[in-house]
Scaffold this motif. Structure first.
Motif, PDB file in Angstrom:
ATOM      1  N   ILE A 164       4.988  10.455   2.736  1.00 49.55           N
ATOM      2  CA  ILE A 164       4.372   9.791   1.980  1.00 49.55           C
ATOM      3  C   ILE A 164       4.097   8.288   2.262  1.00 49.55           C
ATOM      4  O   ILE A 164       3.106   7.732   1.955  1.00 49.55           O
ATOM      5  CB  ILE A 164       5.317   9.958   0.382  1.00 49.55           C
ATOM      6  CG1 ILE A 164       5.144  11.446   0.027  1.00 49.55           C
ATOM      7  CG2 ILE A 164       4.776   9.197  -0.627  1.00 49.55           C
ATOM      8  CD1 ILE A 164       6.012  11.838  -1.321  1.00 49.55           C
ATOM      9  N   GLY A 165       5.058   7.859   2.778  1.00 44.71           N
ATOM     10  CA  GLY A 165       5.128   6.579   3.259  1.00 44.71           C
ATOM     11  C   GLY A 165       4.162   6.155   3.951  1.00 44.71           C
ATOM     12  O   GLY A 165       3.324   5.012   4.129  1.00 44.71           O
ATOM     13  N   ALA A 166       3.797   6.986   4.940  1.00 44.65           N
ATOM     14  CA  ALA A 166       2.700   6.848   6.009  1.00 44.65           C
ATOM     15  C   ALA A 166       1.421   6.987   5.425  1.00 44.65           C
ATOM     16  O   ALA A 166       0.339   6.068   5.749  1.00 44.65           O
ATOM     17  CB  ALA A 166       2.844   7.782   7.149  1.00 44.65           C
ATOM     18  N   PHE A 167       1.245   7.971   4.565  1.00 45.78           N
ATOM     19  CA  PHE A 167      -0.273   8.153   3.750  1.00 45.78           C
ATOM     20  C   PHE A 167      -0.335   6.709   2.795  1.00 45.78           C
ATOM     21  O   PHE A 167      -1.568   6.440   2.841  1.00 45.78           O
ATOM     22  CB  PHE A 167       0.114   9.455   2.876  1.00 45.78           C
ATOM     23  CG  PHE A 167      -0.863   9.403   1.860  1.00 45.78           C
ATOM     24  CD1 PHE A 167      -2.082   9.848   2.262  1.00 45.78           C
ATOM     25  CD2 PHE A 167      -0.647   8.892   0.569  1.00 45.78           C
ATOM     26  CE1 PHE A 167      -3.229   9.892   1.243  1.00 45.78           C
ATOM     27  CE2 PHE A 167      -1.855   8.851  -0.362  1.00 45.78           C
ATOM     28  CZ  PHE A 167      -3.111   9.370  -0.154  1.00 45.78           C
ATOM     29  N   VAL A 168       0.708   6.399   2.351  1.00 48.15           N
ATOM     30  CA  VAL A 168       0.625   4.915   1.572  1.00 48.15           C
ATOM     31  C   VAL A 168       0.163   3.804   2.510  1.00 48.15           C
ATOM     32  O   VAL A 168      -0.781   3.249   2.304  1.00 48.15           O
ATOM     33  CB  VAL A 168       1.874   4.792   0.723  1.00 48.15           C
ATOM     34  CG1 VAL A 168       1.804   3.225  -0.001  1.00 48.15           C
ATOM     35  CG2 VAL A 168       2.214   5.607  -0.406  1.00 48.15           C
ATOM     36  N   LEU A 169       0.856   3.836   3.505  1.00 45.75           N
ATOM     37  CA  LEU A 169       0.450   2.531   4.515  1.00 45.75           C
ATOM     38  C   LEU A 169      -0.903   2.669   5.047  1.00 45.75           C
ATOM     39  O   LEU A 169      -1.757   1.550   4.731  1.00 45.75           O
ATOM     40  CB  LEU A 169       1.192   2.504   5.668  1.00 45.75           C
ATOM     41  CG  LEU A 169       2.714   1.653   5.392  1.00 45.75           C
ATOM     42  CD1 LEU A 169       3.904   2.347   6.568  1.00 45.75           C
ATOM     43  CD2 LEU A 169       2.592   0.553   5.600  1.00 45.75           C
ATOM     44  N   GLU A 170      -1.540   3.807   5.463  1.00 45.42           N
ATOM     45  CA  GLU A 170      -2.712   4.044   5.875  1.00 45.42           C
ATOM     46  C   GLU A 170      -3.947   3.888   5.002  1.00 45.42           C
ATOM     47  O   GLU A 170      -4.896   3.151   5.082  1.00 45.42           O
ATOM     48  CB  GLU A 170      -2.805   5.312   6.491  1.00 45.42           C
ATOM     49  CG  GLU A 170      -4.062   5.975   7.155  1.00 45.42           C
ATOM     50  CD  GLU A 170      -4.032   6.009   8.729  1.00 45.42           C
ATOM     51  OE1 GLU A 170      -3.110   6.478   8.915  1.00 45.42           O
ATOM     52  OE2 GLU A 170      -4.925   5.661   9.225  1.00 45.42           O
ATOM     53  N   THR A 171      -3.464   4.396   3.785  1.00 46.45           N
ATOM     54  CA  THR A 171      -4.792   4.240   2.673  1.00 46.45           C
ATOM     55  C   THR A 171      -4.807   2.926   2.173  1.00 46.45           C
ATOM     56  O   THR A 171      -5.740   2.348   1.781  1.00 46.45           O
ATOM     57  CB  THR A 171      -4.178   5.133   1.398  1.00 46.45           C
ATOM     58  OG1 THR A 171      -3.832   6.518   1.890  1.00 46.45           O
ATOM     59  CG2 THR A 171      -5.325   5.309   0.352  1.00 46.45           C
ATOM     60  N   ALA A 172      -3.726   2.251   2.377  1.00 46.71           N
ATOM     61  CA  ALA A 172      -3.502   0.824   1.449  1.00 46.71           C
ATOM     62  C   ALA A 172      -4.432  -0.146   2.615  1.00 46.71           C
ATOM     63  O   ALA A 172      -5.058  -1.273   2.197  1.00 46.71           O
ATOM     64  CB  ALA A 172      -2.168   0.201   1.308  1.00 46.71           C
ATOM     65  N   CYS A 173      -4.062  -0.042   3.776  1.00 39.67           N
ATOM     66  CA  CYS A 173      -4.566  -0.715   4.923  1.00 39.67           C
ATOM     67  C   CYS A 173      -6.100  -0.520   4.975  1.00 39.67           C
ATOM     68  O   CYS A 173      -6.891  -1.489   4.916  1.00 39.67           O
ATOM     69  CB  CYS A 173      -4.112  -0.372   6.343  1.00 39.67           C
ATOM     70  SG  CYS A 173      -2.302  -1.112   6.423  1.00 39.67           S
ATOM     71  N   ALA A 174      -6.629   0.786   4.873  1.00 40.90           N
ATOM     72  CA  ALA A 174      -8.037   1.100   4.802  1.00 40.90           C
ATOM     73  C   ALA A 174      -8.623   0.158   3.742  1.00 40.90           C
ATOM     74  O   ALA A 174      -9.570  -0.156   3.716  1.00 40.90           O
ATOM     75  CB  ALA A 174      -8.119   2.595   4.707  1.00 40.90           C
ATOM     76  N   GLU A 175      -7.799   0.340   2.346  1.00 36.38           N
ATOM     77  CA  GLU A 175      -8.477  -0.245   1.054  1.00 36.38           C
ATOM     78  C   GLU A 175      -8.845  -1.969   1.546  1.00 36.38           C
ATOM     79  O   GLU A 175      -9.789  -2.386   1.214  1.00 36.38           O
ATOM     80  CB  GLU A 175      -7.465   0.142  -0.036  1.00 36.38           C
ATOM     81  CG  GLU A 175      -8.017  -0.712  -1.402  1.00 36.38           C
ATOM     82  CD  GLU A 175      -9.340   0.268  -1.840  1.00 36.38           C
ATOM     83  OE1 GLU A 175      -9.516   1.278  -1.605  1.00 36.38           O
ATOM     84  OE2 GLU A 175      -9.801  -0.609  -2.622  1.00 36.38           O
ATOM     85  N   ALA A 176      -7.574  -2.315   2.024  1.00 34.80           N
ATOM     86  CA  ALA A 176      -7.497  -3.782   2.308  1.00 34.80           C
ATOM     87  C   ALA A 176      -8.833  -4.114   3.285  1.00 34.80           C
ATOM     88  O   ALA A 176      -9.325  -5.141   3.126  1.00 34.80           O
ATOM     89  CB  ALA A 176      -6.522  -4.210   3.082  1.00 34.80           C
ATOM     90  N   MET A 177      -9.198  -3.392   4.143  1.00 39.82           N
ATOM     91  CA  MET A 177     -10.684  -3.379   4.838  1.00 39.82           C
ATOM     92  C   MET A 177     -11.648  -3.734   3.993  1.00 39.82           C
ATOM     93  O   MET A 177     -12.681  -4.251   4.679  1.00 39.82           O
ATOM     94  CB  MET A 177     -10.343  -2.414   6.074  1.00 39.82           C
ATOM     95  CG  MET A 177      -9.589  -2.768   7.222  1.00 39.82           C
ATOM     96  SD  MET A 177      -9.765  -4.224   7.965  1.00 39.82           S
ATOM     97  CE  MET A 177     -11.309  -4.236   8.834  1.00 39.82           C
TER      98      MET A 177
END
Ligand code: C2E
Ligand code: MG
Ligand code: MG
Length: 613
Positions: free
Chosen positions: A415-428
Motif C-alpha cells: 500500500i505504501g509503495a502504491f501511495v508513493l508512486e501515485t502521489a509522486c505522479a500527481e505532483a508531476m
C-alpha cells in the motif's frame, strides 16, 4: 605541524560539519585548501579567527588537559574570557563532582555527540552537547572540542512535557496524564488482581458561580476546591482536572469499592464547608460518579464512560450526590456504546484484512490531497496525500482503521509503495515547486530497500527529490531510535525532506529531534482544536514554536478549522497551515481550485498582529 590559525580553521570545519552546514563547510574547506601549504598571510589568519569567532558553537582547543584557545562563542557561553582560560585545566569547566567524568569524556571521546553539564564563571550550570576530535598541534596530539548550548532546548522540553501532562491552573495532572495513569493502574491490577475506582467529579452550578465571580474568581474557586480535595488523598491516589469544572480521581488501593464510597463522603463533606473567594462566601457541592475496574469495565475508555454515566445519574438526583455505576441501569447505555463504536461492517477485522488484500488490485485504494499553505500570505505551497479505502460493502473505511490493519497483515509495503508512486505522479502535474507530502508507516522504514525504492519512483515519475516530503510519527523513533536514525539519514541522503507528524501526541522528546534530520514539525491537530477552549493549548503551541525555532525547524499547524485558530497561528509565526478552513482533502490536487482559499481576501499580517495586541 599546524599553526594555531590552522587549528582554529580545522576546529571551525568540525563545528560546521557538526552543525550540518555542509555547504558552508565545503566552502570553508576550499579556502583552507587554498591557503594550506602556502605561507599564511596575516590577513588570512585574521580572517580565520573572525570566522571561528562568528561560529554559533563554542570551540575549545586543549592539549594534555590544558586549554590552548577558545573562540568567542565558547567564552560567551561559559562567561569566561579566552585570555584568562589559556593555560587553565580544561576539567575546571565542569562542576567539581563531575571533573573525573569530564576528563574521561575528553580523553576517550565517544563516537557519538555527548551531553554534559558545564559550569559558567558565575557558577550556574550550562547543559551542552560535546563533539571532540583529535588533531595534531606542533607534532603533538591535541583535542578540539565543539560545544553547543542546549540549556534552553532542555528547558523548552521540560516545559512542553509539563504542559502536556499538567493543568496550568490547578497544577493537577490533566486528562492525558490521568488516562495514561489509569491505563497503567489497570495493567497492574491485571497482574495483581487488585481493583481501581475511578471518580468523575463535577461541581454543581459552577456556571452560575463563574458568572457571579467572573473568570478570575471562578479560577480561584477551582484551585481551592482542588487543594481541599487533594488534602484528603493518599500518595497512591491521583486527582486530575479533566477540563472546566470536571475532576477525575483514581483510587488504586485494595478494597477500592468500600474505600471509594467512604472517600466520596469525605470529599463531599470537605467541599461543603464554605469557601471565601474575592470576599464572597460560597456554598459549593459536587456530584460524583464512581466506576470500578474490573467490576464495571475492563479498559480505560469503558471505565471513563461508566464513570460519566454514574455522574449523570448522580446529577439527576440534584446537587451533592454520589452514585456508583450499575450494570442494570446502564444496560441500554452499554448496547448503545457498542453500536456507536463499531460500524456493523467493521466489527470483523479478520474479514476486513482479507478484503484489504485485494483492495489495491481492485482499485479500491485511492488518494486524496489536502492543500498546505504558507501562513504569512496563505499562498499554496503543496499538498499532503492521504489514503482512502472505498470498501465494496462497508463504504469509506478511514485510514485510522485500515493502515494499522495493513501493518498487521503485512500489506503496508504494498500500500505504501502504491501511495508513493501515485502521489509522486500527481505532483508531476503541478508546475513550480509545490511539495507533495506522503505519510510513512514505521514498518515501511524498517525496509532497508526503502530509499532505493523511493529513488526508483522519483526516476520513474520524474519528480525532483526536493519536492517530496515524507511524514513519520514519533512512534517510529521510540521503537528503535538508532535504527530509525539510520533509515532517516538514508532517506535524507536521496534528497527528500522529512517531517515529524502529529507532534505532541507521543513522547515529544527533544533529544530525538536533535539527532534526527527533520526539517519540519507538524503540530497535532488536537492542540489546534483546543485553541480557545483549553488555556494550556496556547502555551503548548508557543512552547513548541520556541523549541522548533531553537532547532531551526519549520512548523506546520494541522487541523485549522476556525478563523480564530488561523489568526493565532499567523500571529505566532507558524510557517505553514493546513485544515478544513483552508482546504479539504480532495480527489485531485487541483492547484487552481485552492490557490485562493475559498476566495477570501485576507487582512495583511501586520494588521492581524496589531489586532491581537
Ligand atoms: P495525518 O497525517 O496527521 O493526516 C491529517 C489528518 O487530519 C487527515 O485525516 C486529514 O483528513 C485530517 N484533517 C485535515 N484537516 C483537518 C481539520 O481541519 N479538522 C479535522 N478534524 N481533521 C483534519 P485522515 O485522512 O483520516 O488520516 C488520518 C491519519 O491516517 C493520517 O494522519 C496519517 O497518520 C494516516 N494516513 C493517512 N494516509 C496514509 C498513508 O498513505 N500512509 C500511512 N502510513 N498513513 C496514512
Ligand atoms: Mg501526515
Ligand atoms: Mg498529523
Amino acid at each position: 605541524m599546524m599553526s594555531f590559525t590552522e587549528l582554529l580553521l580545522v576546529a571551525l570545519l568540525l563545528a560546521l560539519v557538526a552543525l550540518g552546514l555542509s555547504v558552508a563547510a565545503g566552502w570553508a574547506a576550499l579556502v583552507w585548501q587554498r591557503g594550506h601549504g602556502a605561507a599564511l598571510e596575516t590577513s588570512y589568519q585574521a580572517w580565520a579567527r573572525h570566522l571561528a569567532d562568528a561560529a554559533f558553537d563554542g570551540l575549545i582547543i586543549h592539549q594534555n588537559g590544558v586549554i590552548l584557545q577558545m573562540n568567542n562563542a565558547a567564552s560567551r557561553m561559559l562567561g569566561r574570557r579566552a585570555r584568562e582560560m589559556m593555560g587553565q585545566p580544561v576539567a575546571n569547566l565542569a562542576p567539581p563532582e563531575a571533573v573525573p567524568a569530564f576528563r574521561a569524556l575528553l580523553e576517550a571521546p565517544p563516537p557519538e555527540i555527548a551531553e554534559f553539564t558545564l559550569l559558567r564563571a558565575d557558577q550556574t550550570q550550562l547543559i551542552v552537547q560535546l563533539n571532540s576530535q583529535t588533531i595534531s598541534h606542533e607534532g603533538q596530539p591535541a583535542t578540539v572540542t565543539a560545544i553547543r548550548d542546549i540549556s534552553q532546548m532542555k528547558a523548552d522540553q521540560a516545559q512542553i512535557a509539563r504542559l502536556l501532562h499538567y493543568d496550568a491552573l490547578t497544577d493537577l495532572p490533566n486528562r492525558k496524564k490521568f488516562t495514561e495513569s489509569l491505563a497503567a493502574a489497570i495493567a497492574v491490577n491485571d497482574k495483581d488482581g487488585g481493583t481501581t475506582a475511578l471518580f468523575q467529579i463535577d461541581l454543581d452550578q459552577f456556571k452560575e458561580m463563574n458568572e457571579r465571580l467572573g473568570r478570575a474568581g471562578g479560577d480561584l474557586l477551582l484551585k481551592q476546591v482542588a487543594d481541599r480535595m487533594n488534602a484528603l488523598l493518599g500518595l497512591e491516589d491521583m486527582l486530575a482536572r479533566l477540563g472546566g469544572d470536571k475532576f477525575g480521581l483514581m483510587v488504586t488501593s485494595t478494597g477500592a469499592p468500600n474505600r471509594a464510597v467512604h472517600l466520596a463522603g469525605q470529599l463531599e463533606a470537605a467541599v461543603n464547608q464554605p469557601f471565601i473567594v474575592e470576599g464572597q462566601l460560597l456554598n459549593v457541592s459536587m456530584s460524583i460518579g464512581i466506576a470500578v475496574y474490573p467490576d464495571h469495565a475492563t479498559d480505560v475508555d469503558g471505565l471513563m464512560k461508566a464513570g460519566e454515566f454514574a455522574l449523570k445519574q448522580a446529577g439527576r438526583a440534584g446537587g451533592g450526590f454520589c452514585h456508583m455505576f450499575s450494570h442494570d441501569e446502564a444496560a441500554s447505555f452499554k448496547s448503545g456504546f457498542k453500536r456507536d463504536n463499531f460500524r456493523p461492517g467493521l466489527t470483523d477485522p479478520q474479514r476486513l484484512a482479507q478484503d484489504l488484500r485485494g483492495a489495491i488490485a481492485a482499485g479500491e485504494i485511492t488518494l486524496v490531497y489536502q492543500p498546505v499553505f504558507r501562513a504569512a500570505d496563505l499562498s499554496l505551497t503543496g499538498f499532503e496525500a492521504l489514503a482512502r479505502w472505498q470498501h465494496k460493502q462497508d463504504g469509506m473505511v478511514p485510514p485510522g482503521i485500515f493502515i494499522p490493519l495493513a501493518e498487521q497483515a503485512g500489506l503496508i509495503h504494498e500500500i505504501g509503495a502504491f501511495v508513493l508512486e501515485t502521489a509522486c505522479a500527481e505532483a508531476m502535474r503541478h508546475e513550480g515547486n509545490l511539495k507533495m507530502a506522503v505519510n510513512l508507516s514505521p514498518l515501511q522504514l524498517r525496509d532497508a530497500d526503502l530509499p532505493g525504492r523511493i529513488k526508483a519512483i522519483l526516476l520513474r515519475t520524474g519528480l525532483p527529490a526536493s519536492r517530496l516530503e515524507l511524514e513519520v510519527t514519533e512512534k517510529l523513533l521510540i521503537d528503535n531510535a538508532p535504527a530509525a536514525a539510520r533509515s532517516l539519514q538514508a532517506l535524507r541522503a536521496i534528497g527528500v525532506s522529512l517531517a515529524l507528524d502529529d507532534f505532541g501526541t507521543g513522547y515529544s522528546s527533544v533529544s530525538y529531534l536533535c539527532d534526527f534530520p527533520f526539517a519540519r514539525l507538524k503540530i497535532d491537530r488536537r492542540f489546534i482544536n483546543a485553541l480557545g477552549e483549553d488555556e494550556n493549548a496556547e502555551a503548548i503551541i508557543s512552547a513548541i514554536l520556541a523549541l522548533a525555532g531553537n532547532l531551526r525547524l519549520e512548523v506546520t499547524a494541522e487541523g485549522v478549522e476556525t478563523e480564530a485558530q488561523l489568526t493565532f497561528l499567523r500571529t505566532n509565526a507558524v510557517h505553514h497551515v493546513q485544515g478544513f478552513l483552508l482546504g479539504q482533502p480532495a480527489a485531485t490536487a487541483s492547484v487552481a481550485a485552492v490557490s485562493l482559499p475559498r476566495g477570501r481576501s485576507l487582512p495583511a499580517l501586520p494588521a492581524l498582529v496589531n489586532a491581537a495586541g
